[in-house]
Design a protein around this motif. Structure first.
Motif, PDB file in Angstrom:
ATOM      1  N   PHE A   1       0.674  -1.056  -0.015  1.00 54.54           N
ATOM      2  CA  PHE A   1       0.097  -0.092  -0.025  1.00 54.54           C
ATOM      3  C   PHE A   1       1.015   1.454  -0.020  1.00 54.54           C
ATOM      4  CE2 PHE A   1      -2.403  -3.433   1.978  1.00 54.54           C
ATOM      5  CZ  PHE A   1      -3.616  -3.135   1.243  1.00 54.54           C
ATOM      6  N   ASP A   2       0.302   2.052  -0.641  1.00 52.54           N
ATOM      7  CA  ASP A   2       0.951   3.494  -0.531  1.00 52.54           C
ATOM      8  C   ASP A   2      -0.136   4.733  -0.558  1.00 52.54           C
ATOM      9  OD1 ASP A   2       4.271   4.372  -0.915  1.00 52.54           O
ATOM     10  OD2 ASP A   2       2.704   6.132  -1.509  1.00 52.54           O
ATOM     11  N   ILE A   3       0.230   5.913  -0.392  1.00 48.79           N
ATOM     12  CA  ILE A   3      -0.569   6.955  -0.485  1.00 48.79           C
ATOM     13  C   ILE A   3      -0.594   7.740  -1.826  1.00 48.79           C
ATOM     14  CG2 ILE A   3       0.791   8.767   0.697  1.00 48.79           C
ATOM     15  CD1 ILE A   3      -1.978   9.394   2.491  1.00 48.79           C
ATOM     16  N   ASN A   4       0.731   7.613  -2.029  1.00 49.10           N
ATOM     17  CA  ASN A   4       1.093   8.581  -3.382  1.00 49.10           C
ATOM     18  C   ASN A   4       0.407   7.878  -4.787  1.00 49.10           C
ATOM     19  OD1 ASN A   4       2.564   9.915  -5.579  1.00 49.10           O
ATOM     20  ND2 ASN A   4       4.273   9.767  -4.400  1.00 49.10           N
ATOM     21  N   PRO A   5      -0.428   8.921  -5.346  1.00 50.07           N
ATOM     22  CA  PRO A   5      -0.799   8.240  -6.583  1.00 50.07           C
ATOM     23  C   PRO A   5       0.108   8.073  -7.675  1.00 50.07           C
ATOM     24  CG  PRO A   5      -1.942  10.589  -5.813  1.00 50.07           C
ATOM     25  CD  PRO A   5      -0.659  10.148  -5.003  1.00 50.07           C
ATOM     26  N   SER A   6       1.082   8.499  -7.760  1.00 50.30           N
ATOM     27  CA  SER A   6       1.909   8.154  -8.699  1.00 50.30           C
ATOM     28  C   SER A   6       2.700   6.769  -8.347  1.00 50.30           C
ATOM     29  CB  SER A   6       3.043   9.170  -8.767  1.00 50.30           C
ATOM     30  OG  SER A   6       3.832   9.090  -7.945  1.00 50.30           O
ATOM     31  N   ILE A   7       2.500   6.057  -7.427  1.00 53.80           N
ATOM     32  CA  ILE A   7       3.040   4.898  -7.119  1.00 53.80           C
ATOM     33  C   ILE A   7       2.026   3.772  -7.219  1.00 53.80           C
ATOM     34  CG2 ILE A   7       4.328   3.466  -5.261  1.00 53.80           C
ATOM     35  CD1 ILE A   7       5.739   5.879  -4.402  1.00 53.80           C
ATOM     36  N   ILE A   8       0.762   4.356  -6.705  1.00 52.31           N
ATOM     37  CA  ILE A   8      -0.436   3.433  -6.779  1.00 52.31           C
ATOM     38  C   ILE A   8      -0.554   2.805  -8.212  1.00 52.31           C
ATOM     39  CG2 ILE A   8      -3.035   3.185  -6.417  1.00 52.31           C
ATOM     40  CD1 ILE A   8      -2.692   5.527  -4.193  1.00 52.31           C
ATOM     41  N   GLY A   9      -0.811   1.388  -8.184  1.00 55.50           N
ATOM     42  CA  GLY A   9      -1.075   0.789  -9.556  1.00 55.50           C
ATOM     43  C   GLY A   9       0.314   0.271  -9.846  1.00 55.50           C
ATOM     44  N   MET A  10       1.429   0.609  -9.259  1.00 57.86           N
ATOM     45  CA  MET A  10       2.793   0.069  -9.801  1.00 57.86           C
ATOM     46  C   MET A  10       2.879  -1.679  -9.609  1.00 57.86           C
ATOM     47  SD  MET A  10       6.375   1.484  -8.432  1.00 57.86           S
ATOM     48  CE  MET A  10       6.445   2.960  -9.122  1.00 57.86           C
ATOM     49  N   PRO A  11       3.396  -2.309 -10.357  1.00 55.75           N
ATOM     50  CA  PRO A  11       3.309  -3.719 -10.235  1.00 55.75           C
ATOM     51  C   PRO A  11       4.784  -4.127  -9.497  1.00 55.75           C
ATOM     52  CG  PRO A  11       3.954  -3.276 -12.443  1.00 55.75           C
ATOM     53  CD  PRO A  11       3.694  -1.765 -11.831  1.00 55.75           C
ATOM     54  N   ILE A  12       4.575  -4.812  -8.305  1.00 55.38           N
ATOM     55  CA  ILE A  12       5.693  -5.365  -7.694  1.00 55.38           C
ATOM     56  C   ILE A  12       5.969  -6.758  -7.354  1.00 55.38           C
ATOM     57  CG2 ILE A  12       7.040  -5.097  -5.431  1.00 55.38           C
ATOM     58  CD1 ILE A  12       6.219  -2.257  -4.967  1.00 55.38           C
ATOM     59  N   ARG A  13       6.632  -7.489  -8.066  1.00 54.55           N
ATOM     60  CA  ARG A  13       6.526  -8.902  -8.245  1.00 54.55           C
ATOM     61  C   ARG A  13       4.974  -9.350  -8.656  1.00 54.55           C
ATOM     62  NH1 ARG A  13      10.096 -12.330  -4.109  1.00 54.55           N
ATOM     63  NH2 ARG A  13      12.016 -11.201  -4.411  1.00 54.55           N
ATOM     64  N   ASP A  14       4.508 -10.269  -7.706  1.00 56.11           N
ATOM     65  CA  ASP A  14       2.886 -10.455  -8.390  1.00 56.11           C
ATOM     66  C   ASP A  14       1.873  -9.777  -7.645  1.00 56.11           C
ATOM     67  OD1 ASP A  14       3.782 -11.381  -5.528  1.00 56.11           O
ATOM     68  OD2 ASP A  14       2.385 -13.393  -5.958  1.00 56.11           O
ATOM     69  N   LEU A  15       2.259  -8.604  -7.081  1.00 51.84           N
ATOM     70  CA  LEU A  15       1.360  -7.543  -6.501  1.00 51.84           C
ATOM     71  C   LEU A  15       1.253  -6.224  -7.441  1.00 51.84           C
ATOM     72  CD1 LEU A  15       2.216  -8.542  -2.829  1.00 51.84           C
ATOM     73  CD2 LEU A  15       0.033  -9.282  -3.979  1.00 51.84           C
ATOM     74  N   THR A  16       0.294  -5.706  -6.992  1.00 45.57           N
ATOM     75  CA  THR A  16       0.071  -4.044  -7.545  1.00 45.57           C
ATOM     76  C   THR A  16      -0.064  -3.341  -6.429  1.00 45.57           C
ATOM     77  OG1 THR A  16      -0.924  -5.111  -9.337  1.00 45.57           O
ATOM     78  CG2 THR A  16      -1.252  -2.834  -8.788  1.00 45.57           C
ATOM     79  N   VAL A  17       0.636  -2.203  -6.352  1.00 40.73           N
ATOM     80  CA  VAL A  17       0.535  -1.265  -5.013  1.00 40.73           C
ATOM     81  C   VAL A  17      -0.701  -0.777  -4.932  1.00 40.73           C
ATOM     82  CG1 VAL A  17       1.573   1.104  -4.110  1.00 40.73           C
ATOM     83  CG2 VAL A  17       3.050  -0.667  -5.384  1.00 40.73           C
ATOM     84  N   ALA A  18      -1.399  -0.945  -3.694  1.00 41.04           N
ATOM     85  CA  ALA A  18      -2.817  -0.454  -3.753  1.00 41.04           C
ATOM     86  C   ALA A  18      -2.939   0.779  -2.967  1.00 41.04           C
ATOM     87  CB  ALA A  18      -3.736  -1.645  -2.949  1.00 41.04           C
ATOM     88  N   ASP A  19      -3.889   1.814  -3.156  1.00 38.33           N
ATOM     89  CA  ASP A  19      -4.395   2.887  -2.126  1.00 38.33           C
ATOM     90  C   ASP A  19      -4.540   2.594  -0.985  1.00 38.33           C
ATOM     91  OD1 ASP A  19      -5.298   5.100  -1.358  1.00 38.33           O
ATOM     92  OD2 ASP A  19      -6.395   5.630  -2.914  1.00 38.33           O
ATOM     93  N   VAL A  20      -3.792   3.202  -0.127  1.00 42.73           N
ATOM     94  CA  VAL A  20      -3.913   2.979   1.604  1.00 42.73           C
ATOM     95  C   VAL A  20      -5.218   3.384   1.989  1.00 42.73           C
ATOM     96  CG1 VAL A  20      -3.126   5.384   2.344  1.00 42.73           C
ATOM     97  CG2 VAL A  20      -2.295   3.198   3.506  1.00 42.73           C
ATOM     98  N   ALA A  21      -5.945   4.249   1.171  1.00 44.41           N
ATOM     99  CA  ALA A  21      -7.336   4.244   1.549  1.00 44.41           C
ATOM    100  C   ALA A  21      -8.051   3.069   1.887  1.00 44.41           C
ATOM    101  CB  ALA A  21      -7.984   5.040   0.677  1.00 44.41           C
ATOM    102  N   GLY A  22      -7.639   2.071   1.227  1.00 39.37           N
ATOM    103  CA  GLY A  22      -8.442   0.764   1.162  1.00 39.37           C
ATOM    104  C   GLY A  22      -7.966  -0.383   2.238  1.00 39.37           C
ATOM    105  N   ILE A  23      -7.001   0.244   2.865  1.00 38.85           N
ATOM    106  CA  ILE A  23      -6.258  -0.761   3.795  1.00 38.85           C
ATOM    107  C   ILE A  23      -7.116  -1.197   5.042  1.00 38.85           C
ATOM    108  CG2 ILE A  23      -5.454   0.622   5.680  1.00 38.85           C
ATOM    109  CD1 ILE A  23      -2.621  -0.727   5.304  1.00 38.85           C
ATOM    110  N   GLU A  24      -8.035  -0.571   5.410  1.00 38.80           N
ATOM    111  CA  GLU A  24      -8.985  -1.023   6.628  1.00 38.80           C
ATOM    112  C   GLU A  24      -9.867  -2.377   6.056  1.00 38.80           C
ATOM    113  OE1 GLU A  24     -10.466   2.196   8.378  1.00 38.80           O
ATOM    114  OE2 GLU A  24     -11.737   1.113   9.749  1.00 38.80           O
ATOM    115  N   ALA A  25     -10.482  -2.152   4.857  1.00 38.27           N
ATOM    116  CA  ALA A  25     -11.249  -3.021   4.224  1.00 38.27           C
ATOM    117  C   ALA A  25     -10.398  -4.314   3.892  1.00 38.27           C
ATOM    118  CB  ALA A  25     -11.785  -2.491   2.935  1.00 38.27           C
ATOM    119  N   PHE A  26      -9.347  -4.141   3.459  1.00 40.28           N
ATOM    120  CA  PHE A  26      -8.311  -5.338   3.069  1.00 40.28           C
ATOM    121  C   PHE A  26      -7.962  -6.003   4.346  1.00 40.28           C
ATOM    122  CE2 PHE A  26      -4.322  -7.192   2.613  1.00 40.28           C
ATOM    123  CZ  PHE A  26      -4.320  -7.769   1.297  1.00 40.28           C
TER     124      PHE A  26
END
Lengths: 222, 222
Positions: free
Chosen positions: A116-141
């Motif tokens: 997770f990250d808060i920075n829009p320019s990082i959100i969506g970036m692929p890292i290994r088999d994951l994608t950086v998600a918006d930290v806003a959704g961390i609670e639901a996750f």
DNA sequence: TAGATTGTTAATCGATTAACAATC
DNA sequence: TAGATTGTTAATCGATTAACAATC
């Protein structure tokens, strides 16, 4: 399997190093080792190695020593790195990305299930088999996937609030790279602090100390 | 200024933490602090703080406590972070770059004067005010600029040879992120190991231990 | 001066090392 | 069996904590 009820942190912190040296021995094709020979290679005393291991059981054999492969496996089990505790990375800046890219968490007891990250320019970036998600959704996750630990690489200012939030979402352990020291504030929560700047300052002290004592580096070098 | 001839590593390793907490206090506008109040904030005993500081001199005042700003500065001097020892980064992969980008070395006693890698696709990459140079030129560079320490973030296999080379080029200290443990092999050379995987395994043990002891996380949480 | 808090000595605690009987 | 090396108990060492006289 546990012999001693409470093993000291000093002993625990040596276990990964034993594990590492045993893996090296396996790579070199060495199948048995005595505490004496292992102590020589690791720069410890044989006594200490035997004391450390005997906190968890008798893994050796008199007159023979220890079976390298078996001891390596046993220490892995003691550490729990055969488990796969769900883990998340919070903060996907330089450090967070480097950690996520370089470490095979699955070999150290964890499964990386979210970044997770808060920075829009990082959100969506692929890292290994994951994608950086918006930290806003961390609670639901967290409510859905229940991560056990969080790798915290957010800024000092964001760390306090994030730590509190994650603790209330059920995260029980932190690998803390932020400069915020919350182990005192939340006793009972497991916090493994990685203060790289502390480490670098310690190195600075040692370099300075060596200079001041005027010990000839030339002599020490060979 | 030094009172004690040889201060133990345990004490030294606490100094950067004192430094950090004192910086926090300064930010909060607190100008004086007693060992008792500081111990409460840091989760230590007041006795330990006084013992630690008195290895280096009497910085406090009876009946008053310690001047935050002065103590912060004094600890900085003890650590030597007011110096600017020349330093290089060897290995500009994920970890090396993250370190070079995130750390203000000048605040921790070092001046970053060069970054090296072997990978042609990384050589030439700008990092802060430096450019990643070909590791082939490291020998000439060291002979000219005499770096005191090297941040070693190369692979395990490359680390052994690189460490030896750098030692013979006069590098006297290493901030070692590689998995190769050469502190035993070269006694007298200062090696500050940063084994992040050891740290993660220790966290794994603690998480596992907490689970097995069945301590209610709910209870600990609030 | 009285109160507070340090610097420092003494006591305690824990971790490391040494020794050796047990045993493979 | 004899030699080697463990597991474990005892001794030592060092680090932490407690106590208190010194003093601001």
């Amino acid at each position: 399997m546990l012999k001693k009820e409470n093993v000291s942190l000093s002993v625990i912190r040596r276990l990964p190093r034993y594990h590492r040296f045993l893996a090296d021995l396996m790579r070199s094709g060495i199948t048995r080792i005595s505490s004496k020979e292992l102590s020589r290679r690791m720069g410890l005393t044989a006594s200490q190695i035997r004391q450390d291991l005997n906190c968890f059981g008798g893994f050796g054999q008199q007159g023979y020593g220890y079976n390298v492969e078996q001891l390596h496996r046993e220490i892995g089990v003691i550490l729990g790195i055969d488990k796969q505790y769900p883990a998340i990375v919070v903060g996907a800046g330089n450090i967070g990305r480097a950690i996520a890219l370089n470490f095979d968490f699955s070999q150290m007891g964890f499964e990386m299930i979210g970044i997770f990250d808060i920075n829009p320019s990082i959100i969506g970036m692929p890292i290994r088999d994951l994608t950086v998600a918006d930290v806003a959704g961390i609670e639901a996750f967290c409510q859905k996937h229940h991560p056990r630990i969080a790798v915290l690489t957010v800024s000092r200012s964001a760390a306090a609030e994030m730590a509190e939030k994650l603790i209330h979402l059920g995260v029980s352990g932190f690998w803390n790279f932020s400069h915020y020291d919350f182990s005192v504030k939340y006793p009972g929560v497991i916090v493994e602090n990685v203060h790289l700047s502390d480490s670098l300052m310690t190195l600075c002290y040692m370099v300075k100390d060596l200079s001041e004592k005027g010990t000839s580096i030339e002599v020490l070098k060979d």
